[in-house]
Design an enzyme around this catalytic site. Structure first.
Site, PDB file in Angstrom:
ATOM      1  N   HIS A  72       0.743  -1.159  -0.045  1.00  0.00           N
ATOM      2  CA  HIS A  72      -0.136  -0.027  -0.019  1.00  0.00           C
ATOM      3  C   HIS A  72       0.745   1.139  -0.002  1.00  0.00           C
ATOM      4  O   HIS A  72       1.745   1.314   0.793  1.00  0.00           O
ATOM      5  CB  HIS A  72      -0.862   0.073   1.296  1.00  0.00           C
ATOM      6  N   PRO A 293      -5.741  -0.298  17.914  1.00  0.00           N
ATOM      7  CA  PRO A 293      -5.537  -0.812  16.500  1.00  0.00           C
ATOM      8  C   PRO A 293      -5.278   0.243  15.605  1.00  0.00           C
ATOM      9  O   PRO A 293      -4.854  -0.003  14.376  1.00  0.00           O
ATOM     10  CB  PRO A 293      -6.533  -1.944  16.305  1.00  0.00           C
ATOM     11  N   TYR A 385       3.372   5.944  10.363  1.00  0.00           N
ATOM     12  CA  TYR A 385       2.735   4.672   9.948  1.00  0.00           C
ATOM     13  C   TYR A 385       3.371   3.542   9.360  1.00  0.00           C
ATOM     14  O   TYR A 385       3.308   2.421   9.465  1.00  0.00           O
ATOM     15  CB  TYR A 385       1.548   5.120   8.699  1.00  0.00           C
TER      16      TYR A 385
HETATM   17  P1  RFL Z   1      -1.304 -13.031  20.759  1.00  0.00           P
HETATM   18  O1  RFL Z   1      -1.449 -13.021  19.247  1.00  0.00           O
HETATM   19  O2  RFL Z   1      -2.312 -12.878  21.958  1.00  0.00           O
HETATM   20  O3  RFL Z   1      -0.753 -14.375  21.035  1.00  0.00           O
HETATM   21  C1  RFL Z   1      -0.498 -15.051  22.448  1.00  0.00           C
HETATM   22  C2  RFL Z   1      -0.748 -16.664  22.500  1.00  0.00           C
HETATM   23  O4  RFL Z   1      -0.414 -17.013  23.881  1.00  0.00           O
HETATM   24  C3  RFL Z   1      -1.443 -18.049  24.244  1.00  0.00           C
HETATM   25  N1  RFL Z   1      -1.471 -17.956  25.754  1.00  0.00           N
HETATM   26  C4  RFL Z   1      -1.085 -19.081  26.376  1.00  0.00           C
HETATM   27  N2  RFL Z   1      -0.312 -20.116  26.202  1.00  0.00           N
HETATM   28  C5  RFL Z   1       0.208 -20.890  26.978  1.00  0.00           C
HETATM   29  N3  RFL Z   1      -0.416 -20.559  28.601  1.00  0.00           N
HETATM   30  C6  RFL Z   1      -0.943 -19.502  28.868  1.00  0.00           C
HETATM   31  N4  RFL Z   1      -0.979 -19.243  30.085  1.00  0.00           N
HETATM   32  C7  RFL Z   1      -1.554 -18.645  27.694  1.00  0.00           C
HETATM   33  N5  RFL Z   1      -2.301 -17.504  27.719  1.00  0.00           N
HETATM   34  C8  RFL Z   1      -2.156 -16.947  26.428  1.00  0.00           C
HETATM   35  C9  RFL Z   1      -2.598 -17.642  23.484  1.00  0.00           C
HETATM   36  O5  RFL Z   1      -3.638 -18.392  23.249  1.00  0.00           O
HETATM   37  C10 RFL Z   1      -2.026 -16.950  21.857  1.00  0.00           C
HETATM   38  O6  RFL Z   1      -2.028 -18.067  21.088  1.00  0.00           O
HETATM   39  O7  RFL Z   1      -0.070 -12.134  21.175  1.00  0.00           O
HETATM   40  P2  RFL Z   1       1.287 -11.987  20.422  1.00  0.00           P
HETATM   41  O8  RFL Z   1       1.955 -13.350  19.793  1.00  0.00           O
HETATM   42  O9  RFL Z   1       2.327 -11.104  20.993  1.00  0.00           O
HETATM   43  O10 RFL Z   1       0.826 -11.138  19.028  1.00  0.00           O
HETATM   44  C11 RFL Z   1       0.410  -9.868  19.136  1.00  0.00           C
HETATM   45  C12 RFL Z   1      -0.686  -9.496  18.174  1.00  0.00           C
HETATM   46  O11 RFL Z   1      -1.796 -10.382  18.109  1.00  0.00           O
HETATM   47  C13 RFL Z   1      -1.542  -8.119  18.297  1.00  0.00           C
HETATM   48  O12 RFL Z   1      -0.577  -7.278  18.629  1.00  0.00           O
HETATM   49  C14 RFL Z   1      -2.074  -7.714  16.902  1.00  0.00           C
HETATM   50  O13 RFL Z   1      -3.138  -8.578  16.442  1.00  0.00           O
HETATM   51  C15 RFL Z   1      -2.693  -6.269  17.231  1.00  0.00           C
HETATM   52  N6  RFL Z   1      -3.601  -5.659  16.069  1.00  0.00           N
HETATM   53  C16 RFL Z   1      -2.943  -5.262  14.908  1.00  0.00           C
HETATM   54  N7  RFL Z   1      -1.403  -5.026  14.818  1.00  0.00           N
HETATM   55  C17 RFL Z   1      -0.802  -4.522  13.723  1.00  0.00           C
HETATM   56  O14 RFL Z   1       0.384  -4.599  13.523  1.00  0.00           O
HETATM   57  N8  RFL Z   1      -1.800  -4.345  12.691  1.00  0.00           N
HETATM   58  C18 RFL Z   1      -2.910  -4.365  12.643  1.00  0.00           C
HETATM   59  O15 RFL Z   1      -3.482  -4.005  11.487  1.00  0.00           O
HETATM   60  C19 RFL Z   1      -3.801  -4.761  13.697  1.00  0.00           C
HETATM   61  N9  RFL Z   1      -5.068  -4.863  13.769  1.00  0.00           N
HETATM   62  C20 RFL Z   1      -5.003  -5.822  16.080  1.00  0.00           C
HETATM   63  C21 RFL Z   1      -5.646  -5.308  14.951  1.00  0.00           C
HETATM   64  C22 RFL Z   1      -5.681  -6.611  17.077  1.00  0.00           C
HETATM   65  C23 RFL Z   1      -6.910  -6.493  17.096  1.00  0.00           C
HETATM   66  N10 RFL Z   1      -7.608  -7.134  18.225  1.00  0.00           N
HETATM   67  C24 RFL Z   1      -8.575  -7.822  18.198  1.00  0.00           C
HETATM   68  C25 RFL Z   1      -7.017  -6.880  19.529  1.00  0.00           C
HETATM   69  C26 RFL Z   1      -6.904  -5.441  14.943  1.00  0.00           C
HETATM   70  C27 RFL Z   1      -7.677  -5.775  16.011  1.00  0.00           C
HETATM   71  C28 RFL Z   1      -9.209  -5.755  15.914  1.00  0.00           C
HETATM   72  C1  PHB Z   2      -7.140  -4.686   9.637  1.00  0.00           C
HETATM   73  O1  PHB Z   2      -7.486  -5.328  10.470  1.00  0.00           O
HETATM   74  O2  PHB Z   2      -7.041  -4.920   8.211  1.00  0.00           O
HETATM   75  C2  PHB Z   2      -6.483  -3.320  10.219  1.00  0.00           C
HETATM   76  C3  PHB Z   2      -6.574  -2.940  11.453  1.00  0.00           C
HETATM   77  C4  PHB Z   2      -6.238  -1.843  11.906  1.00  0.00           C
HETATM   78  C5  PHB Z   2      -5.559  -0.963  11.052  1.00  0.00           C
HETATM   79  C6  PHB Z   2      -5.589  -1.163   9.772  1.00  0.00           C
HETATM   80  C7  PHB Z   2      -6.037  -2.397   9.186  1.00  0.00           C
HETATM   81  O3  PHB Z   2      -5.224   0.281  11.703  1.00  0.00           O
END
Ligand code: RFL
Ligand code: PHB
Length: 390
Positions: A72, A293, A385
Site C-alpha cells: 500500500h 489498533p 505509519y
Molecule cells: P497473541 O496473538 O495474543 O498470542 C498469544 C498466544 O499465547 C497464548 N496463551 C497462552 N499459552 C500458554 N499458556 C498460557 N497461560 C497462555 N495465555 C495465552 C494465546 O492462546 C495466544 O495463542 O500475542 P502476540 O503473539 O504477542 O501477537 C500480538 C498480536 O496478536 C497483536 O498485537 C495484533 O493482533 C494487534 N492488532 C494489529 N496489529 C498490527 O500490527 N496491525 C494491525 O492491523 C492490527 N490490527 C490488532 C488489529 C488487534 C486487534 N484485536 C482484536 C485486539 C485489529 C484488531 C481488531
Molecule cells: C486490519 O485489520 O486490516 C486493520 C486493523 C487496524 C488498522 C488497519 C488495518 O489500523
C-alpha cells in the site's frame, strides 16, 4: 524435557521467535494453551511494516508474503464527508506497508515450524514459569491429565495480554494503562475491498470507520461502537448501512456487501508493562504492551521485540555475552513508547469521544484540516505509519 529457550504462546511473537532461534541453531519448545485451529481462527491484524516483512524473510518464511502481500502506497482520511489521500510512499522517500493477514502470517510460521520438526505442545494447561530468577528456570504444565516439566535456559513470555508470564511477576511490574470508552466492531467478508490500494480511516459525526482488506476478494471493515453493544445487536445489514453512513458518498456507493464470515467487538486499550525482563524471563509482544489498533502497530511492535530478543539470545549462545539480554527491556521500551504515542494520537484524532464537548470537537476538526494541508504534518503521520527506524 529440556530445551534452550522455552516459549509460552504460539501467537505471532512466539512462533516468529521460535523460527528465528531455530535458524540460528538454538533449540526451543513452544507451549500453547489453545489448539492450533483455535489460534488460526482469531482474526486480527492486517497491516505489516517493512520491518515485519523483512523479519519473516529472515526467518525463512517470507515467500508467501512476497507473492500474496499487497503493498500500500497511501492511506486515505475521510472527514466532513470528503476523502483526503496521504501519499505515504512519497512522503517517506519510497516506503510502503503491506496488507497481509495475521492469520496467514501465523499459518506460514506454523507450517514452517512443523516442517522443521520443532516441538509445539498445544492445549498445554496451567503453564507456570518457575525459578527464573536463578540459573535453572523451568515451566510446569499439565497435558493429557499429567503434570510435566520443561527445563530451560530462558523463558520467553509470548502469551499475549491475558497470559501467565506477566501475571507471574505482577508485583514487580509497573503498569501504564489507558482504556478508551468505545470498541471496534469488525466484519470480515468475501467481497472485493472498496479501496484495494489504500486503507481508509474515517471520522464522521456517527463515529470512526475503517476500510481494510485481506486480499482482492476478502474485505475487513470496522466501525466504532459503544462498549455496551453486543455482536448480536448488529445484523449484517445494520453494519453495512452504518458503514456507508460514515464514509464519503463515492465510497459509500461503491461498497460491495455480502454475508459476514466473522464479526466481533474488540475493546481499545493502551498498556505498557515495565520492565520487560525479570531474570531469565522476558516479555515480548502483547504480553508486555497493547496499543489501540488505529495505527496498526500491535503486531509490528511484537515483531520488533522478537527481533531484539532473538538477537540477544543468539549473542548469548555465540559469544557468552549478556549485553543484548541486559539491554533488551530498555531497547524495546524506547520503540514501544513511540508507537504508543502514535496509536493514542491517531485514536484520539479519528474517534468520537462520548464526553468531548464543542471545543474538543472543533480542535479535532482543525487538526484534521492541518494534517491534510501541511506536508510536515502529513509527513509525520506517514513516517510513523510505515514504522520509525529501528
Ligand atoms: P497473541 O496473538 O495474543 O498470542 C498469544 C498466544 O499465547 C497464548 N496463551 C497462552 N499459552 C500458554 N499458556 C498460557 N497461560 C497462555 N495465555 C495465552 C494465546 O492462546 C495466544 O495463542 O500475542 P502476540 O503473539 O504477542 O501477537 C500480538 C498480536 O496478536 C497483536 O498485537 C495484533 O493482533 C494487534 N492488532 C494489529 N496489529 C498490527 O500490527 N496491525 C494491525 O492491523 C492490527 N490490527 C490488532 C488489529 C488487534 C486487534 N484485536 C482484536 C485486539 C485489529 C484488531 C481488531
Ligand atoms: C486490519 O485489520 O486490516 C486493520 C486493523 C487496524 C488498522 C488497519 C488495518 O489500523
Amino acid at each position: 524435557m529440556r530445551t534452550q529457550v522455552a516459549i509460552i504462546g504460539a501467537g505471532p511473537s512466539g512462533l516468529l521467535l521460535g523460527q528465528l532461534l531455530h535458524k540460528a541453531g538454538i533449540d526451543n519448545v513452544i507451549l500453547e494453551r489453545q489448539s492450533g485451529d483455535y489460534v488460526l481462527s482469531r482474526i486480527r491484524a492486517g497491516i505489516l511494516e517493512q520491518v515485519t516483512v523483512d523479519l519473516m524473510h529472515e526467518a525463512g518464511v517470507g515467500e508467501r508474503i512476497g507473492a500474496e502481500g499487497i503493498p500500500h502506497h497511501s492511506i486515505e482520511l475521510v472527514f466532513s464527508g470528503e476523502r483526503h489521500p496521504i501519499d505515504v510512499h512519497g512522503l517517506t522517500g519510497g516506503k510502503v506497508v503491506t496488507a497481509y493477514g495475521q492469520t496467514e502470517l501465523t499459518r506460514d510460521l506454523m507450517d514452517a515450524r512443523a516442517a522443521s520438526g520443532l516441538t509445539t505442545i498445544y492445549e498445554a494447561a496451567d503453564v507456570q514459569p518457575l525459578d527464573f530468577d536463578g540459573e535453572r528456570p523451568r515451566l510446569e504444565f499439565r497435558k493429557d491429565g499429567r503434570t510435566q516439566v520443561l527445563e530451560c535456559d530462558f523463558i520467553a513470555g509470548c502469551d499475549g495480554f491475558h497470559g501467565v508470564s506477566r501475571a507471574s511477576v505482577k508485583d514487580r511490574v509497573t503498569e501504564y494503562e489507558k482504556v478508551y470508552p468505545f470498541g471496534w466492531l469488525g466484519v470480515l467478508s468475501d467481497t472485493p475491498p472498496v479501496s484495494p490500494h489504500a486503507i481508509v480511516y474515517g471520522n464522521s459525526e456517527r463515529g470512526f470507520s475503517l476500510c481494510s482488506m485481506r486480499s482482492m476478494t476478502r474485505s475487513r471493515y470496522y466501525v466504532q461502537v459503544p462498549l455496551t453493544d453486543r455482536v448480536e445487536d448488529w445484523s449484517d445489514e445494520r453494519f453495512w448501512d452504518e458503514l456507508r453512513l460514515r464514509l464519503d458518498k463515492d465510497l459509500a456507493s461503491r461498497i460491495v456487501t455480502g454475508p459476514s464470515i466473522e464479526k466481533s467487538i474488540a475493546p481499545l486499550r493502551s498498556f505498557v508493562a515495565e520492565p520487560l525482563r525479570f531474570g531469565r524471563l522476558f516479555l515480548a509482544g502483547d504480553a508486555g504492551h497493547i496499543v489501540p489498533p488505529t495505527g496498526a502497530k500491535g503486531l509490528n511492535l511484537a515483531a520488533t521485540d522478537v527481533k531484539y530478543l532473538s538477537s540477544a539470545f543468539i549473542e548469548y549462545y555465540a559469544e557468552r555475552s549478556s549485553a543484548g539480554i541486559d539491554g533488551y527491556s530498555a531497547r524495546c521500551l524506547k520503540r514501544i513508547w513511540k508507537a504508543e504515542r502514535f496509536s493514542w494520537w491517531l485514536t484520539t484524532l479519528m474517534h468520537r469521544f462520548p464526553d468531548t464537548e464543542g471545543f474538543g470537537q472543533k480542535v479535532q476538526e482543525a487538526e484534521l484540516e492541518y494534517l491534510v494541508s501541511s506536508k510536515a504534518a502529513s509527513g509525520s503521520l506517514a513516517e510513523n505509519y510505515v514504522g520509525l527506524p529501528l
